[in-house]
Design an enzyme around this catalytic site. Structure first.
Site, PDB file in Angstrom:
ATOM      1  N   GLN A 236       0.917  -1.261   0.026  1.00  0.00           N
ATOM      2  CA  GLN A 236      -0.090  -0.002  -0.048  1.00  0.00           C
ATOM      3  C   GLN A 236       0.923   1.352  -0.079  1.00  0.00           C
ATOM      4  O   GLN A 236       1.747   1.370   0.943  1.00  0.00           O
ATOM      5  CB  GLN A 236      -1.050  -0.083   1.177  1.00  0.00           C
ATOM      6  CG  GLN A 236      -1.906   1.535   1.318  1.00  0.00           C
ATOM      7  CD  GLN A 236      -2.834   1.213   2.206  1.00  0.00           C
ATOM      8  OE1 GLN A 236      -3.255   0.223   2.722  1.00  0.00           O
ATOM      9  NE2 GLN A 236      -3.814   2.411   1.949  1.00  0.00           N
TER      10      GLN A 236
ATOM     11  N   LYS B 238      -3.530   0.971  -3.605  1.00  0.00           N
ATOM     12  CA  LYS B 238      -3.281  -0.481  -3.112  1.00  0.00           C
ATOM     13  C   LYS B 238      -2.792  -1.454  -4.275  1.00  0.00           C
ATOM     14  O   LYS B 238      -3.509  -1.383  -5.125  1.00  0.00           O
ATOM     15  CB  LYS B 238      -4.321  -0.895  -2.369  1.00  0.00           C
ATOM     16  CG  LYS B 238      -4.970  -0.128  -1.049  1.00  0.00           C
ATOM     17  CD  LYS B 238      -6.233  -0.832  -0.647  1.00  0.00           C
ATOM     18  CE  LYS B 238      -6.616   0.087   0.672  1.00  0.00           C
ATOM     19  NZ  LYS B 238      -8.097  -0.615   1.020  1.00  0.00           N
ATOM     20  N   ILE B 239      -2.097  -2.429  -3.863  1.00  0.00           N
ATOM     21  CA  ILE B 239      -1.787  -3.440  -4.695  1.00  0.00           C
ATOM     22  C   ILE B 239      -2.367  -4.823  -4.224  1.00  0.00           C
ATOM     23  O   ILE B 239      -1.724  -5.064  -3.173  1.00  0.00           O
ATOM     24  CB  ILE B 239      -0.348  -3.511  -5.122  1.00  0.00           C
ATOM     25  CG1 ILE B 239       0.386  -2.209  -5.529  1.00  0.00           C
ATOM     26  CG2 ILE B 239      -0.062  -4.616  -6.237  1.00  0.00           C
ATOM     27  CD1 ILE B 239      -0.070  -1.462  -6.900  1.00  0.00           C
TER      28      ILE B 239
ATOM     29  N   GLU C 232      -0.967   6.535  -2.626  1.00  0.00           N
ATOM     30  CA  GLU C 232      -2.142   6.767  -3.832  1.00  0.00           C
ATOM     31  C   GLU C 232      -2.752   5.336  -4.113  1.00  0.00           C
ATOM     32  O   GLU C 232      -4.032   5.489  -4.347  1.00  0.00           O
ATOM     33  CB  GLU C 232      -1.553   7.385  -5.076  1.00  0.00           C
ATOM     34  CG  GLU C 232      -2.362   8.104  -6.062  1.00  0.00           C
ATOM     35  CD  GLU C 232      -1.765   8.323  -7.358  1.00  0.00           C
ATOM     36  OE1 GLU C 232      -0.589   7.976  -7.556  1.00  0.00           O
ATOM     37  OE2 GLU C 232      -2.709   8.729  -8.118  1.00  0.00           O
TER      38      GLU C 232
ATOM     39  N   ASP D  56       9.224   7.647 -12.209  1.00  0.00           N
ATOM     40  CA  ASP D  56      10.042   7.293 -11.018  1.00  0.00           C
ATOM     41  C   ASP D  56      10.614   6.157 -11.065  1.00  0.00           C
ATOM     42  O   ASP D  56      10.376   5.006 -10.574  1.00  0.00           O
ATOM     43  CB  ASP D  56       8.341   6.784 -10.180  1.00  0.00           C
ATOM     44  CG  ASP D  56       8.823   6.820  -8.774  1.00  0.00           C
ATOM     45  OD1 ASP D  56       9.751   7.061  -8.284  1.00  0.00           O
ATOM     46  OD2 ASP D  56       7.948   6.128  -8.003  1.00  0.00           O
TER      47      ASP D  56
END
Lengths: 208, 331
Positions: free
Chosen positions: A9, A14-15, A12, A124
């Site tokens: 998490q 959640k995976i 921005e 990123d």
């Protein structure tokens, strides 16, 4: 889609690990923020989801390894994608031997050049956002990415990785030069211009 | 230890007297006088003249109000920067004169770091916060990492307060426009689309300002525009703050700067904090805006950690960055 296991998490999103048809997948779910009004929240979530998916699909078409996208839900801000079962570069890098480190960095550089050739900016690039599956470097999290052809933006993109290597793998920061070497080999156009830009960015001082 | 601090980075001249008590900051007095230009923004020379006129009286009044004799002052502190040259020089000159007259040590401090330290010094439980510092000129997200206060995010163009003031000037609101925009926004409720510009943890407002001015020129309802400006800019500020908190793994958020007085901004950041299970802090209003007490408090922290300054080194620095300060008073 039944079982949802939280893998990670961030601020921005959640995976979550899940199933799509018979595939193991992860869902990147952007979290609604109750501090902002619905209008802004909906607009941001759907725009960012769409942009990220677009960049991933384009990068894949241009030969960069990224997870396969299975489904996009713009309303709820969910991207369902392939679950890469590999290792984050962040976790394995320090344990590689010299040659392996060098070859991996060359490979990372070539891959970055491949999406830069198509004006895709990741936004990123850190060793946490690269996953090694078998022998291939996969890029994840294009959430801060954009389409942009400027030398400046490409320089910034590489500079983020330089900083990430310096902070997370500080003993091996000199390996960034192999990233640049790989980058030079694959980039169409003048890679030296981009590399000069990185030096300029470092000198600006607000970047450290 | 008792310290008298002089703040003079921009349109405010402030004198504060504080005392250290059990490692916390006790504010004895905190007087502020604000220069207002007749038209336009701050004229640096006129602001400095304003400061020069009021400074001596402010110092006298502060001592009287704090019930402190001049000879009881142990340290004189002043804002070294960042800020407007003429204003900084006026405050520094006064600090030097006072230091020499009283024969007490002098120390120059960083204004942005002072905003963070006054929160830690006066609020219980506020130990290691991420600071969202929002004022006229400054918009920064600051947190402690590896021996320094580092700027994790900041404005790429103008400060949020500056953005609000410029819009206010276009539509005929008095300076400072923030409180008036806040009032007008309460009656607004229709949202007009405005650019929401975030790059990583940095933020930009100039595009939004232009777009908002365009709505006004097209005779859209002013209350709705004010509402839209606040909702957009404050949401973006809250988002970069949350990103910095996630990145640094910190569980406290602190507000500082004049715009921190805005209730909507406070409310948004507080909501974000509670959803993350983090604590939310905001100092009293006179310690949020530019003030002498925070300058005095940071002076004490630095002095007690061994930082000493000679008069000849007490020069100002208009571009004194937050991360140039070696934080000797924290582990």
């Amino acid at each position: 889609m039944n079982k949802k296991d939280l893998l990670y998490q961030g601020a921005e999103a959640k995976i979550c690990v899940s199933k799509y048809m018979d595939f193991d997948v992860v869902e990147k779910r952007r979290i609604p923020k109750s501090y902002r009004i619905k209008h802004i929240d909906n607009r941001l979530i759907s725009y960012r989801t769409k942009e990220e998916a677009k960049l991933m699909i384009e990068a894949r078409n241009k030969g960069v390894s990224v997870p396969i996208i299975y489904d996009i839900d713009l309303k709820n801000g969910i991207i369902t994608m392939e679950y890469l079962k590999g290792s984050r570069i962040k976790d394995i890098f320090n344990n590689l031997n010299e040659t392996e480190k060098k070859n991996l960095c060359l490979k990372i550089g070539r891959n970055i050049a491949r999406f830069h050739n198509n004006d895709i900016i990741h936004g990123d690039i850190t060793t946490s956002n690269m996953i090694l599956v078998d022998d291939r470097v996969h890029f994840i999290d294009f959430g801060l990415g954009e389409k942009n052809g400027e030398v400046e933006t490409k320089g910034v993109d590489l500079h983020v990785l330089m900083e990430a290597i310096e902070s997370t793998h500080s003993k091996y920061s000199e390996y960034f030069k192999y990233v640049l070497e790989g980058y030079k080999k694959e980039l169409k156009g003048d890679a030296n211009q981009v590399i000069k830009k990185i030096e300029e960015i470092v000198k600006r001082g607000r970047y450290r | 230890m008792i310290c008298l601090g002089i703040e003079g980075t921009a349109h405010s001249i402030g004198v504060g007297i504080v005392k250290e008590f059990k490692k916390k900051c006790k504010v004895l007095t905190n007087l502020i006088k604000i220069y207002r230009s007749e038209q336009g923004g701050i004229h640096p020379r006129e602001a400095a003249n304003h400061h020069a006129i009021y400074l001596a009286d402010l110092i006298k009044e502060s001592l009287k109000k704090a019930k402190v004799e001049a000879r009881d002052i142990d340290l004189v502190s002043f804002s070294r920067g960042p800020g407007l040259g003429p204003c900084l020089r006026t405050a520094a000159t006064a600090a030097r004169a006072l230091s020499l007259t009283l024969n007490k040590p002098i120390i120059g401090v960083n204004h942005c770091v002072a905003h963070l330290e006054i929160g830690r010094g006066t609020l219980d439980g506020c130990n290691d916060p991420v600071l969202l510092y929002t004022s006229g000129a400054n918009t920064q997200v600051i947190a402690f990492a590896e021996g320094r206060y580092r700027v994790f995010g900041e404005t790429l163009d103008i400060g949020i307060g500056n953005c609000l003031d410029k819009f206010g000037r276009t539509v005929g609101l008095d300076f400072p426009a923030g409180p008036k925009i806040e009032q007008l926004a309460l009656n607004g409720g229709n949202y007009y689309n405005l650019p929401y510009t975030i790059k990583g943890m940095d933020i930009a407002f100039s595009g939004l300002l232009t777009a908002a001015e365009q709505y006004y020129k097209k005779h859209k309802n002013l209350e709705d525009i004010c509402y839209s400006i606040q909702e957009t800019t404050f949401a973006a500020l809250t988002e970069v703050t949350e990103r910095a908190m996630a990145h640094t793994e910190k569980n406290e958020v602190l507000l500082g700067g004049g715009v921190a007085a805005n209730k909507r901004l406070r409310n948004m950041v507080a909501t974000m904090a509670s959803e993350r299970g983090a604590s939310f802090y905001v100092p009293s209003k006179d310690l949020c805006i530019d003030n002498g007490a925070m300058i005095a408090w940071l002076g004490i922290l630095m002095y007690n950690s061994g930082v000493h300054m000679e008069i000849k080194d007490s020069i100002i620095d208009q571009r004194f960055r937050t991360d140039m300060v070696d934080v000797t008073w924290r582990e």
